[in-house]
Scaffold this motif. Structure first.
Motif, PDB file in Angstrom:
ATOM      1  N   LEU A  85       0.894  -1.583   0.053  1.00  0.00           N
ATOM      2  CA  LEU A  85      -0.612   0.339   0.111  1.00  0.00           C
ATOM      3  C   LEU A  85       0.583   1.307   0.080  1.00  0.00           C
ATOM      4  O   LEU A  85       0.464   2.251  -0.744  1.00  0.00           O
ATOM      5  N   GLU A  86       1.588   1.213   0.479  1.00  0.00           N
ATOM      6  CA  GLU A  86       2.962   2.456   1.097  1.00  0.00           C
ATOM      7  C   GLU A  86       3.295   2.751  -0.583  1.00  0.00           C
ATOM      8  O   GLU A  86       3.373   3.803  -1.062  1.00  0.00           O
ATOM      9  N   HIS A  87       3.378   1.497  -1.573  1.00  0.00           N
ATOM     10  CA  HIS A  87       3.954   1.533  -2.919  1.00  0.00           C
ATOM     11  C   HIS A  87       2.675   1.836  -3.607  1.00  0.00           C
ATOM     12  O   HIS A  87       2.726   3.173  -4.903  1.00  0.00           O
ATOM     13  N   ALA A  88       1.730   2.205  -3.740  1.00  0.00           N
ATOM     14  CA  ALA A  88       0.306   1.350  -4.670  1.00  0.00           C
ATOM     15  C   ALA A  88       0.154   2.937  -5.258  1.00  0.00           C
ATOM     16  O   ALA A  88      -0.164   3.719  -6.091  1.00  0.00           O
ATOM     17  N   GLY A  89      -0.397   3.573  -3.781  1.00  0.00           N
ATOM     18  CA  GLY A  89      -0.476   5.292  -4.417  1.00  0.00           C
ATOM     19  C   GLY A  89       0.188   6.055  -4.912  1.00  0.00           C
ATOM     20  O   GLY A  89      -0.169   6.798  -6.579  1.00  0.00           O
ATOM     21  N   PRO A  90       1.727   6.066  -4.803  1.00  0.00           N
ATOM     22  CA  PRO A  90       2.283   6.618  -5.967  1.00  0.00           C
ATOM     23  C   PRO A  90       2.727   6.160  -6.801  1.00  0.00           C
ATOM     24  O   PRO A  90       3.251   6.931  -8.254  1.00  0.00           O
ATOM     25  N   LEU A  91       2.830   4.643  -6.925  1.00  0.00           N
ATOM     26  CA  LEU A  91       2.626   4.326  -8.777  1.00  0.00           C
ATOM     27  C   LEU A  91       1.450   4.418  -9.662  1.00  0.00           C
ATOM     28  O   LEU A  91       0.963   4.884 -10.524  1.00  0.00           O
ATOM     29  N   LEU A  92       0.519   4.324  -9.289  1.00  0.00           N
ATOM     30  CA  LEU A  92      -0.880   4.757  -9.101  1.00  0.00           C
ATOM     31  C   LEU A  92      -1.072   6.082  -9.694  1.00  0.00           C
ATOM     32  O   LEU A  92      -1.987   6.964 -11.025  1.00  0.00           O
ATOM     33  N   LEU A  93      -0.628   7.096  -8.879  1.00  0.00           N
ATOM     34  CA  LEU A  93      -0.697   8.160  -9.319  1.00  0.00           C
ATOM     35  C   LEU A  93       0.060   8.361 -10.917  1.00  0.00           C
ATOM     36  O   LEU A  93      -0.204   9.856 -11.446  1.00  0.00           O
ATOM     37  N   ARG A  94       1.262   8.078 -10.584  1.00  0.00           N
ATOM     38  CA  ARG A  94       2.100   8.039 -11.745  1.00  0.00           C
ATOM     39  C   ARG A  94       2.189   7.623 -12.995  1.00  0.00           C
ATOM     40  O   ARG A  94       1.673   8.326 -14.009  1.00  0.00           O
ATOM     41  N   LEU A  95       0.900   6.513 -13.304  1.00  0.00           N
ATOM     42  CA  LEU A  95       0.216   6.302 -14.123  1.00  0.00           C
ATOM     43  C   LEU A  95      -0.738   7.048 -14.603  1.00  0.00           C
ATOM     44  O   LEU A  95      -0.471   7.099 -15.855  1.00  0.00           O
ATOM     45  N   ASP A  96      -1.779   7.711 -13.736  1.00  0.00           N
ATOM     46  CA  ASP A  96      -2.872   8.521 -13.939  1.00  0.00           C
ATOM     47  C   ASP A  96      -1.966   9.742 -14.827  1.00  0.00           C
ATOM     48  O   ASP A  96      -2.247  10.217 -15.555  1.00  0.00           O
ATOM     49  N   ALA A  97      -0.611  10.436 -14.124  1.00  0.00           N
ATOM     50  CA  ALA A  97       0.293  11.795 -14.647  1.00  0.00           C
ATOM     51  C   ALA A  97       0.830  11.066 -16.019  1.00  0.00           C
ATOM     52  O   ALA A  97       0.548  12.542 -16.837  1.00  0.00           O
ATOM     53  N   ALA A  98       1.349   9.921 -16.703  1.00  0.00           N
ATOM     54  CA  ALA A  98       1.650   9.733 -17.875  1.00  0.00           C
ATOM     55  C   ALA A  98       0.339   9.862 -18.429  1.00  0.00           C
ATOM     56  O   ALA A  98       0.445  10.149 -19.920  1.00  0.00           O
ATOM     57  N   ARG A  99      -0.196   9.122 -18.513  1.00  0.00           N
ATOM     58  CA  ARG A  99      -1.637   9.129 -19.100  1.00  0.00           C
ATOM     59  C   ARG A  99      -2.132  10.543 -19.709  1.00  0.00           C
ATOM     60  O   ARG A  99      -2.257  10.864 -20.953  1.00  0.00           O
ATOM     61  N   ALA A 100      -2.459  11.229 -18.164  1.00  0.00           N
ATOM     62  CA  ALA A 100      -2.733  12.807 -18.617  1.00  0.00           C
ATOM     63  C   ALA A 100      -2.057  13.331 -20.021  1.00  0.00           C
ATOM     64  O   ALA A 100      -2.517  14.405 -20.001  1.00  0.00           O
ATOM     65  N   ASP A 101       0.143  12.937 -19.525  1.00  0.00           N
ATOM     66  CA  ASP A 101       0.389  13.785 -20.018  1.00  0.00           C
ATOM     67  C   ASP A 101       0.395  13.463 -21.680  1.00  0.00           C
ATOM     68  O   ASP A 101       0.258  14.462 -22.310  1.00  0.00           O
ATOM     69  N   VAL A 102       0.093  12.588 -22.046  1.00  0.00           N
ATOM     70  CA  VAL A 102       0.187  12.092 -23.153  1.00  0.00           C
ATOM     71  C   VAL A 102      -0.861  12.751 -23.459  1.00  0.00           C
ATOM     72  O   VAL A 102      -1.331  13.351 -24.985  1.00  0.00           O
ATOM     73  N   LEU A 103      -2.215  11.973 -23.078  1.00  0.00           N
ATOM     74  CA  LEU A 103      -4.169  12.854 -23.392  1.00  0.00           C
ATOM     75  C   LEU A 103      -4.041  14.519 -24.148  1.00  0.00           C
ATOM     76  O   LEU A 103      -4.344  15.149 -24.389  1.00  0.00           O
ATOM     77  N   ARG A 104      -2.746  15.078 -22.886  1.00  0.00           N
ATOM     78  CA  ARG A 104      -2.606  16.556 -23.809  1.00  0.00           C
ATOM     79  C   ARG A 104      -2.053  17.438 -24.479  1.00  0.00           C
ATOM     80  O   ARG A 104      -2.167  18.092 -25.175  1.00  0.00           O
TER      81      ARG A 104
END
Length: 283
Positions: free
Chosen positions: A63-82
């Motif tokens: 769980l300590e790793h999960a939040g930052p990992l999932l947020l990084r994935l969301d950030a990568a997706r958002a960056d590509v979509l921009r």
């Protein structure tokens, strides 16, 4: 590690229920159980106890790793979509309550902007995940030093303002007549615990906890003697209640920073330029 399985694991751990996680995620309970079993098989360890549903030591570490990992994935997706999307006609700007100051008000266009006021800790994630186009976040810092922000994704950070700090005291406080005050002088004082709007003091003794973003309510609590609060001097002076005493030491300022994704264009780029215009605090 499959991110879909990881999201399911986080939901089950947060809700302490397979059935509640299934309802939230739109899966069947059987599918949720299969996700957890597949993740445990991949990692070769039990991640959740079943009765009651709770993380094992290995699950707590994941769980300590999960939040930052999932947020990084969301950030990568958002960056590509921009990059792929046309410049949007509207802008969503996230701002912590104390970041809503004169610079922002002067820079905002008359139309086309949605302003979301949220706790300071939530602003970087909102920008990184693409939920907001820009962000304004604030906090105490040494003069010209950047804020300590969570490393949620590659974001462009620009310092856009620094202001004097002050302590808001009730009128009958022994230090209410002083021209300035040191935090050391208030070592035994009790402070309002206001995580969503007040400036943090890690070693402070806490009094009443205020969960909200209404600055008037926060200042009224301080003026009524429920605890001291550290604020930008302009905010403390405008409160109309209590006594505002400038902070003399330690040498801290109230700093505001603009957060933007690496890819920025159109109306969002124009607003970012107006917010940063003339700032001597770029970082």
């Amino acid at each position: 590690m499959d991110p879909h399985l990881l999201r399911t694991f986080v939901a089950v751990a947060r809700l302490s229920s397979f059935s509640a996680a299934a309802r939230e995620l739109g899966y069947t309970q059987s599918a949720v159980s299969q996700h957890i079993a597949a993740l445990e098989a991949d990692l070769r360890t039990e991640l959740l106890t079943r009765r009651p549903v709770a993380p094992t030591p290995a699950g707590a570490r994941l769980l300590e790793h999960a939040g930052p990992l999932l947020l990084r994935l969301d950030a990568a997706r958002a960056d590509v979509l921009r990059l792929a999307a046309a410049p949007p006609g509207r802008i969503t700007l996230a701002a912590s309550p104390l970041a809503v100051g004169p610079r922002l008000l002067a820079a905002l266009p008359a139309t086309g902007v949605t302003l979301r006021v949220m706790p300071p800790d939530a602003v970087p994630a909102a920008v990184a995940a693409g939920d907001c186009d820009l962000g304004l976040v604030d906090g105490p810092a040494a003069p010209s030093d950047p804020l300590r922000l969570p490393d949620v994704a590659p974001l462009r950070v620009t310092g856009v303002g620094e202001e004097e700090l002050a302590v808001l005291l009730p009128a009958g406080h022994p230090f209410a007549g002083r021209g300035a005050v040191r935090l050391d002088d208030l070592a035994d004082a009790r402070w309002l615990d206001a995580p969503d709007v007040g400036l943090p003091l890690t070693a402070a003794r806490r009094a009443l906890r205020y969960e909200g973003t209404d600055l008037r309510a926060l200042c009224a609590l301080a003026a009524a003697g429920h605890g001291l609060v550290l604020l930008p001097r302009r905010v403390a002076e405008a409160a109309g209640a209590g006594v505002c005493v400038p902070l003399a030491a330690p040498r801290l300022v109230h700093r505001t920073e603009l957060l933007a994704p690496a890819t920025l264009s159109g109306a969002a780029a124009a607003l970012a330029a107006r917010l940063a215009a003339g700032s001597p605090y770029d970082s």
